[in-house]
Enzyme design. Structure first.
Site, PDB file in Angstrom:
ATOM      1  CE  LYS A 131      28.341  38.038  30.372  1.00 59.88           C
ATOM      2  NZ  LYS A 131      29.025  37.643  31.623  1.00 59.88           N
TER       3      LYS A 131
ATOM      4  CE  LYS B 225      31.363  39.713  27.693  1.00 62.96           C
ATOM      5  NZ  LYS B 225      31.845  39.101  28.940  1.00 62.96           N
TER       6      LYS B 225
END
Length: 331
Positions: free
Chosen positions: A200, A253
């Site tokens: 992330k 992400k």
């Protein structure tokens, strides 16, 4: 051999031929649909920076779950907007918190719908960070990694108790998968898988989501725990750690600017890889389509196909319902 014996266009001549040799196939089964749930009654409030995406109160949530079911979507990812916030995100692990209540409701309405619970503290803390904040003697504030793990475990267990089929921890604390796996197992939920936000990035693509989740940090940023967008070897280290700690799926992400990272995880690990087609990726297409600059349907399906071609087994996308309908119409 080469031209004129080799003619690549032969296999592109008709739609039927193109369909027969298509290498990457996108279906509704590839999509996870994120949903924002809030308190109140009769709330279906559009998020200004994410046209077509809404906050739903529990009494309006069922209609959206039915809409997803009708489109062939099999999994939803729940994000909760609490009534109150505090320094330690108490409502994240409240047995009657908004995510827990929404989970129970969805499982009543649609027992076969896979409910994935986002497990983080940022929406629930008054400071907007993903853990417990402590002041250093110097006066600087920082997230306490290990103290935060204890609260994240409590949140994950309470979500599993509410009926979540999968836990998706998004906090990026060191050791979070190991802690949550142990906590779930000790609580009798050894069968509940973990979809880890393994990679992330500290990305500029999250702006609309932070508006939607009311989770913008009130000071500083998240660069001490989310990843530097310039790094890919670090992504492999993060993923390797999560695999060792018991993750069942690995997420990247955002997706659009990180297709190389998706490919790297696909080539280096044998767990399912999930791409998160995040809020600004969605909002940019919506804005351009609203101005008549592009064909929204064609662009969305091309982007999602590109994510799958890069190696994503599943895609979390706000376009899930529309994309599923468009694919059904195309077939």
């Amino acid at each position: 051999m080469s031209y004129p014996i080799v003619r690549h266009r032969r296999l592109r001549r008709t739609a039927a031929l193109r369909g027969l040799v298509r290498e990457t196939v996108l279906t509704a089964n590839d999509f996870i649909y994120p949903v924002f749930v809030t308190y109140g009654t009769n709330v279906k409030e559009e998020i200004p920076s994410m046209p077509g995406v809404y906050h739903f109160s529990l009494d309006r949530l069922e209609e959206e779950i039915r809409r997803a079911q009708d489109a062939g979507i099999q999994a939803v990812l729940l994000f909760g907007i609490p009534e109150t916030k505090d320094a330690v995100g108490t409502s994240a692990y409240d047995p009657n918190g908004i995510v827990q209540e929404a989970t129970r409701a969805v499982k009543r309405w649609a027992p076969d719908m896979l409910v994935i619970a986002d497990t983080c503290l940022c929406q629930f803390t008054d400071h907007g960070h993903c853990g417990v904040i402590h002041q250093h003697p110097s006066g600087a504030a920082a997230v306490d990694n290990d103290e935060s793990l204890e609260l994240l475990v409590r949140a994950a267990v309470s979500q599993a108790e509410a009926g979540a089929d999968m836990i998706a921890p998004s906090n990026m604390m060191d050791g979070f998968v190991q802690a949550i796996r142990a906590g779930l197992d000790d609580a009798g939920y050894a069968d509940i898988p973990i979809l880890s936000y393994s990679v992330k990035y500290a990305s500029a693509f999250y702006g609309p989501f932070r508006d939607a989740a009311h989770s913008a940090p009130q000071f500083g940023d998240r660069k001490t725990y989310q990843m530097d967008p310039a790094n890919i070897r670090e992504a492999l280290r993060e993923a390797e750690t999560d695999v060792a700690e018991g993750a069942d799926m690995l997420m990247v992400k955002p997706a659009l600017a990180y297709l190389d990272v998706i490919r790297a995880l696909k080539e280096n690990f044998d767990l399912p890889v999930v791409a998160y087609n995040v809020s600004a990726e969605y909002a940019m297409v919506k804005a351009a389509a609203a101005n008549g600059w592009l064909d929204e349907r064609a662009i969305v399906l091309e982007l999602l196909t590109g994510m799958k071609r890069a190696g994503a087994d599943l895609i979390i996308t706000y376009d899930a319902i529309n994309a599923a309908k468009w694919l059904a119409e195309r077939s």
